[in-house]
Design an enzyme around this catalytic site. Structure first.
Site, PDB file in Angstrom:
ATOM      1  N   GLU A  40      -6.864   1.895   1.465  1.00  0.00           N
ATOM      2  CA  GLU A  40      -6.224   3.209   1.276  1.00  0.00           C
ATOM      3  C   GLU A  40      -7.235   4.335   1.524  1.00  0.00           C
ATOM      4  O   GLU A  40      -7.326   5.304   0.758  1.00  0.00           O
ATOM      5  CB  GLU A  40      -5.645   3.328  -0.130  1.00  0.00           C
ATOM      6  CG  GLU A  40      -4.819   2.115  -0.524  1.00  0.00           C
ATOM      7  CD  GLU A  40      -4.191   2.203  -1.894  1.00  0.00           C
ATOM      8  OE1 GLU A  40      -2.961   2.230  -1.967  1.00  0.00           O
ATOM      9  OE2 GLU A  40      -4.934   2.250  -2.889  1.00  0.00           O
ATOM     10  N   GLU A  98      -1.282   8.460   1.573  1.00  0.00           N
ATOM     11  CA  GLU A  98      -0.659   8.331   0.250  1.00  0.00           C
ATOM     12  C   GLU A  98      -0.336   9.708  -0.343  1.00  0.00           C
ATOM     13  O   GLU A  98      -1.123  10.655  -0.210  1.00  0.00           O
ATOM     14  CB  GLU A  98      -1.611   7.573  -0.688  1.00  0.00           C
ATOM     15  CG  GLU A  98      -0.990   7.308  -2.050  1.00  0.00           C
ATOM     16  CD  GLU A  98      -1.953   6.609  -3.011  1.00  0.00           C
ATOM     17  OE1 GLU A  98      -2.899   5.942  -2.566  1.00  0.00           O
ATOM     18  OE2 GLU A  98      -1.717   6.748  -4.227  1.00  0.00           O
ATOM     19  N   CYS A 111      -0.415  10.662  -3.404  1.00  0.00           N
ATOM     20  CA  CYS A 111      -1.472  11.074  -4.355  1.00  0.00           C
ATOM     21  C   CYS A 111      -2.689  11.620  -3.625  1.00  0.00           C
ATOM     22  O   CYS A 111      -3.405  12.481  -4.161  1.00  0.00           O
ATOM     23  CB  CYS A 111      -1.933   9.895  -5.206  1.00  0.00           C
ATOM     24  SG  CYS A 111      -0.740   9.317  -6.401  1.00  0.00           S
ATOM     25  N   CYS A 116       1.830   5.027  -8.794  1.00  0.00           N
ATOM     26  CA  CYS A 116       1.006   6.184  -9.164  1.00  0.00           C
ATOM     27  C   CYS A 116       1.592   7.499  -8.650  1.00  0.00           C
ATOM     28  O   CYS A 116       1.417   8.553  -9.279  1.00  0.00           O
ATOM     29  CB  CYS A 116      -0.404   6.018  -8.604  1.00  0.00           C
ATOM     30  SG  CYS A 116      -0.438   5.505  -6.878  1.00  0.00           S
ATOM     31  N   GLY A 144     -14.955   2.885 -11.640  1.00  0.00           N
ATOM     32  CA  GLY A 144     -14.585   2.356 -10.323  1.00  0.00           C
ATOM     33  C   GLY A 144     -13.537   3.210  -9.652  1.00  0.00           C
ATOM     34  O   GLY A 144     -13.440   3.260  -8.430  1.00  0.00           O
ATOM     35  N   HIS A 145     -12.718   3.867 -10.434  1.00  0.00           N
ATOM     36  CA  HIS A 145     -11.725   4.814  -9.899  1.00  0.00           C
ATOM     37  C   HIS A 145     -11.947   6.134 -10.623  1.00  0.00           C
ATOM     38  O   HIS A 145     -11.681   6.251 -11.810  1.00  0.00           O
ATOM     39  CB  HIS A 145     -10.312   4.305 -10.121  1.00  0.00           C
ATOM     40  CG  HIS A 145      -9.260   5.072  -9.367  1.00  0.00           C
ATOM     41  ND1 HIS A 145      -9.191   6.456  -9.342  1.00  0.00           N
ATOM     42  CD2 HIS A 145      -8.232   4.645  -8.589  1.00  0.00           C
ATOM     43  CE1 HIS A 145      -8.173   6.843  -8.595  1.00  0.00           C
ATOM     44  NE2 HIS A 145      -7.574   5.765  -8.117  1.00  0.00           N
ATOM     45  N   HIS A 199     -11.766   5.153  -0.428  1.00  0.00           N
ATOM     46  CA  HIS A 199     -10.420   5.311  -0.992  1.00  0.00           C
ATOM     47  C   HIS A 199     -10.139   6.805  -1.201  1.00  0.00           C
ATOM     48  O   HIS A 199     -10.867   7.495  -1.921  1.00  0.00           O
ATOM     49  CB  HIS A 199     -10.375   4.554  -2.320  1.00  0.00           C
ATOM     50  CG  HIS A 199      -9.036   4.520  -2.963  1.00  0.00           C
ATOM     51  ND1 HIS A 199      -8.583   5.531  -3.784  1.00  0.00           N
ATOM     52  CD2 HIS A 199      -8.038   3.605  -2.908  1.00  0.00           C
ATOM     53  CE1 HIS A 199      -7.371   5.236  -4.225  1.00  0.00           C
ATOM     54  NE2 HIS A 199      -7.019   4.066  -3.708  1.00  0.00           N
TER      55      HIS A 199
HETATM   56  O1  FUB Z   1      -5.378   2.473  -8.291  1.00  0.00           O
HETATM   57  C1  FUB Z   1      -4.745   3.549  -8.915  1.00  0.00           C
HETATM   58  C2  FUB Z   1      -3.940   4.297  -7.910  1.00  0.00           C
HETATM   59  O2  FUB Z   1      -2.977   3.416  -7.353  1.00  0.00           O
HETATM   60  C3  FUB Z   1      -4.725   4.804  -6.737  1.00  0.00           C
HETATM   61  O3  FUB Z   1      -5.172   6.095  -6.902  1.00  0.00           O
HETATM   62  C4  FUB Z   1      -3.756   4.676  -5.643  1.00  0.00           C
HETATM   63  O4  FUB Z   1      -4.345   4.721  -4.368  1.00  0.00           O
HETATM   64  C5  FUB Z   1      -3.105   3.375  -5.950  1.00  0.00           C
HETATM   65  O5  FUB Z   1      -3.929   2.312  -5.581  1.00  0.00           O
HETATM   66 ZN    ZN Z   2      -0.196   7.363  -5.468  1.00  0.00          ZN
END
Ligand code: FUB
Ligand code: ZN
Length: 611
Positions: free
Chosen positions: A292, A308, A310, A395, A176-177, A240
């Site tokens: 995001e 962000e 990141c 993060c 999911g990420h 995202h």
């Molecule tokens: O969800 C993990 C990290 O925290 C994401 O990459 C950022 O956008 C923040 O949601």
């Molecule tokens: Zn971050």
């Protein structure tokens, strides 16, 4: 024609702007993040002894926060051993060893709270955490030769491969990420074990096929997680922003290693989509707080920008991978835009605090009006105005520390006969027998000397997209150079000194007229720096400021940074609507954007009326 990266371990940043930042990370930031992560229970969570009623309930991606910190320590350690930091890493590794299950699984949240649910909830970051732990383990083994962490993660990776790829018994088929995909490519590069590349490819290829959808799981399907189309059919940056850019990194990695035209084509189109329509002038991306995410093309509002830290950083990681596939200066130009602006704003000048979202404009009066309005749009989100030391979702801070500690990765790429000089940072590098000494005060000064010894190479020096006037001198004599895809080519043999001199002068920049927020406005840039006005220098509210075209460059001793002075005026009307304008002249001062918000809460503006 692809290139190799001369990795950070072979490049020592010896002085100047980035040396100072690296020292700041080593002396201050790494410790500050450690303290804040300890205070909030992130390190003790690895003991796996949290009980109901105790403070600091472990969060489902704390593993990744600490993992990025561990990775940062590895990069610092590679340059100079830090026994105290190393001891902390070793303790965490011992904790992981103790907690890891027989079959190789490791995840704090799932093991503590829902062991029966492992690999069933796509949105809960197990694989994202695993990816960061794998990256940390590789870096730590490489830096210290201590293999235990890597062995633990190899065991975990083997479990992930078995469950996801061999047995296909997990409830979802790709993370999911995104993050583990690029980590697996690193694992392949490091171990040369093909199975990790296959697993990375497996995850990439499953994305967008929508074969498995865990019951009730709607959030983690679709555009937000780049799951709307198979990856080779994705041509625009969606969803995202951090997830997206991590995915694009892995796609570029695999395009290169597998010579995959489909992936390469998608990456090129996505990269163009970002830099031509979805990136702020500062290199910040992901313009909305809603998920995001990347917004539609040209929707780059300044006052509500998300951007962000990141996300900016991951765009630089994507660009670096693209420049490996093809040396074209637009990639290194993007890296430069990001690292001097949208990324670096994430860290305070004292190295102690961070932005998660990075404002592109602060208008305190307008915020107050919007907030107190009866018709206040509750969905209107303004980024914070002051950096803080730790966030609930933290993060960014350890991402900043790992990125700056290994920023040497961005300077050089090479082929058999050519060294590409992508970034200008005072440094010494070794490529086999060939040594390169780069002496420069960039970005404060545009002069860069490169001394080569121990062999002969063609040097390809990036001429930044912003640079209009530059000269090249070889051993004291001016030379002409062919420029190919933004790189000036020149032969250098043992003992040669090449000097590139780029004229740094303030310039006015406009945005594409489709960027509604910037219409009729101009920004001022100085070399790679985007400049901004701050209320603290310019008498409070900036809404009425009009700049003239008369600019001079100065230096702000208290910030230790260049600044630009502009003839200016405050223009005010004598009533709500009026043809009578009162104009009060003053000298406006602009500072590099990344340094905003270091002197208290105050207005900030990049885009201004210039008349
Ligand atoms: O969800 C993990 C990290 O925290 C994401 O990459 C950022 O956008 C923040 O949601
Ligand atoms: Zn971050």
């Amino acid at each position: 024609m692809s290139t190799e990266i001369l990795t950070y371990d072979k490049v020592n940043i010896t002085g100047g702007f980035w040396r100072e930042k690296q020292e700041l990370i080593r002396k201050t930031t790494i410790w500050n993040v450690y303290r804040r992560f300890s205070d909030t229970g992130r390190f003790s969570a690895f003991k796996m002894d949290w009980k109901e009623g105790m403070p600091n309930k472990p969060h489902y991606f704390w593993d990744s926060d600490v993992a990025k910190w561990l990775e940062s320590v590895a990069y610092l350690t590679k340059k100079q051993r830090e026994p105290e930091l190393e001891a902390i890493v070793d303790e965490v590794v011992d904790d992981i060893e103790r907690a890891q299950t027989e079959d190789g699984y490791f995840n704090i949240f799932f093991q503590l709270f829902m062991p029966e649910k492992r690999f069933t909830i796509r949105g809960w970051h197990e694989l994202y955490c695993a990816g960061h732990l794998i990256e940390a383990a590789i870096a730590y083994d490489e830096a210290t030769g201590k293999r235990k962490f890597l062995d633990l993660m190899l065991k975990y990776a083997a479990l992930i491969k078995r469950i996801f790829m061999d047995e296909q018994s997990a409830a979802f088929d790709s993370p999911g990420h995104e993050e583990i995909e690029l980590a697996l490519v690193k694992l392949y590069d490091y171990t040369k074990d093909r199975q990790w590349l296959d697993l990375a490819l497996f995850f990439i290829n499953k994305r967008g096929l929508k074969e498995k959808l865990p019951e009730g799981d709607d959030y983690t399907r679709g555009t937000n997680v780049q799951d709307h189309l198979p990856v080779r059919e994705q041509f625009t940056a969606e969803g995202h922003a951090v997830r997206a850019c991590y995915l694009y990194c892995a796609m570029a990695d695999l395009a290169l290693r597998e010579n995959d035209e489909g992936l390469r084509n998608a990456c090129e189109k996505i990269f163009s989509d970002i830099v031509n329509s979805k990136m702020y002038i500062t290199g910040a991306v992901g313009s909305t707080h809603v998920a995001e995410a990347f917004e539609d093309a040209y929707r780059l509002p300044n006052d509500t920008a998300y951007g962000e830290t990141c996300a900016a950083l991951s765009l630089a990681l994507f660009a670096r991978r693209m420049e490996r596939i093809e040396p074209d200066s637009r990639y290194a130009d993007t890296v430069e835009r990001v690292i001097y602006n949208g990324f670096l704003a994430g860290l305070s000048l004292d190295g102690k605090s961070f932005f998660y979202e990075n404002a592109q404009e602060i208008d305190l009066e307008n915020r107050a009006i919007v907030r107190s309005s009866l018709h206040n749009n509750k969905n209107m989100h303004f980024p914070i105005t002051q950096r803080i030391e730790v966030f609930g979702c933290s993060c960014c801070p350890p991402n900043v520390t790992r990125f700056i500690s290994s920023i040497g990765d961005f300077i050089y790429n090479y082929t058999d006969d050519t060294i590409y000089v992508n970034q200008y940072m005072e440094s010494e590098a070794a490529l086999g027998d060939v040594k390169l000494v780069q002496t420069t005060n960039y970005p404060f000064d545009g002069k860069v000397s490169l001394k080569l010894s121990g062999g002969a190479k063609k040097l390809a020096l990036r001429v930044p997209g912003w640079c209009r006037v530059w000269t090249l001198v070889k051993n004291g004599a001016p030379v002409a150079a062919e420029v190919v895809k933004g790189y000036a080519l020149i032969d250098a043999a043992d003992g040669d000194e090449i000097v590139l001199d780029m004229r740094i002068a303030p310039r006015f920049v406009r945005a594409d007229s489709r960027v509604r927020a910037d219409r009729g406005l101009e920004a001022i840039c100085l070399g790679p720096f985007v400049m901004c006005l701050e209320g603290v220098d310019n008498g409070g509210s900036l809404a009425s400021v009009v700049l003239r075209r008369n600019l001079t460059v100065g230096f702000d001793d208290s910030l230790g940074l260049p600044c630009v002075y502009a003839d200016a005026a405050r223009e005010t009307t004598d009533s709500l609507y009026s043809d009578t304008v009162v104009s009060t002249p003053f000298t406006a001062k602009l500072i590099p954007y990344f340094a905003f918000a270091n002197r208290g809460e105050t207005d900030m503006k990049i885009w201004n009326v210039v008349r």
